[in-house]
Design a protein around this motif. Structure first.
Motif, PDB file in Angstrom:
ATOM      1  N   MET A  34       0.811  -1.289  -0.096  1.00  0.00           N
ATOM      2  CA  MET A  34      -0.102   0.053  -0.246  1.00  0.00           C
ATOM      3  C   MET A  34       1.046   1.158  -0.007  1.00  0.00           C
ATOM      4  O   MET A  34       1.422   1.640   0.772  1.00  0.00           O
ATOM      5  N   GLU A  37      -0.560   4.839   1.971  1.00  0.00           N
ATOM      6  CA  GLU A  37      -1.523   4.169   2.897  1.00  0.00           C
ATOM      7  C   GLU A  37      -0.887   4.624   4.296  1.00  0.00           C
ATOM      8  O   GLU A  37       0.265   4.125   4.725  1.00  0.00           O
ATOM      9  N   ARG A  82      -3.408   7.080  -3.644  1.00  0.00           N
ATOM     10  CA  ARG A  82      -3.327   5.618  -2.963  1.00  0.00           C
ATOM     11  C   ARG A  82      -3.154   4.654  -3.981  1.00  0.00           C
ATOM     12  O   ARG A  82      -3.984   4.575  -5.151  1.00  0.00           O
ATOM     13  N   THR A  84      -2.412   0.479  -4.511  1.00  0.00           N
ATOM     14  CA  THR A  84      -2.606  -0.862  -3.877  1.00  0.00           C
ATOM     15  C   THR A  84      -1.978  -1.787  -4.947  1.00  0.00           C
ATOM     16  O   THR A  84      -2.603  -1.761  -6.116  1.00  0.00           O
TER      17      THR A  84
END
Length: 131
Positions: A34, A37, A82, A84
């Motif tokens: 992440m 994050e 963000r 992922t």
């Protein structure tokens, strides 16, 4: 893909790494990274996830081959979005388990079924708005 494990801070991203049985008898090492994050108990839902990428390595390789790319991506992101990332070691490679004496387990069909199972798990996780 819900990964239950300790969050580990690396460089300027967070990584969760666990051994996961994706299909019966097929235990593979899965990594979720992440970028952007925060470390903590803050929940993340689908509206907060900017980009999701699944990395798939080739034959005779491992997910570690992408580590420099992950580090560079986290450097240029600069906490703006963000991101992922999902990475996994194919069966018998990297940190994944090696099935003894079952060479059919490495067929293109079986590895494709593993990829399908992982992709479906990621999609279901995103639809559930959960990590």
């Amino acid at each position: 893909m819900i990964l239950e494990g300790d969050k580990v801070k690396r460089h300027n991203y967070v990584e969760v790494k666990v051994m996961k049985e994706i299909r019966s008898g097929r235990n593979i090492m899965c990594r979720k990274i992440m970028i952007g994050e925060p470390i903590g108990e803050q929940d993340c839902n689908i509206s907060q996830v900017g980009i999701t990428i699944l990395f798939v390595h080739g034959s005779c390789a491992a997910s570690k081959q992408f580590d420099d790319l992950v580090k560079s991506l986290s450097d240029i992101n600069n906490q703006q979005k963000r991101i992922t990332l999902y990475l996994y070691d194919q069966l018998g490679f990297g940190e994944s388990k090696h099935p003894s004496d079952d060479w059919d387990a490495f067929s293109s069909l079986e590895l494709g079924c593993d990829l399908h199972a992982i992709t479906q798990n990621i999609i279901e996780t995103m639809n559930d708005n959960s990590l």
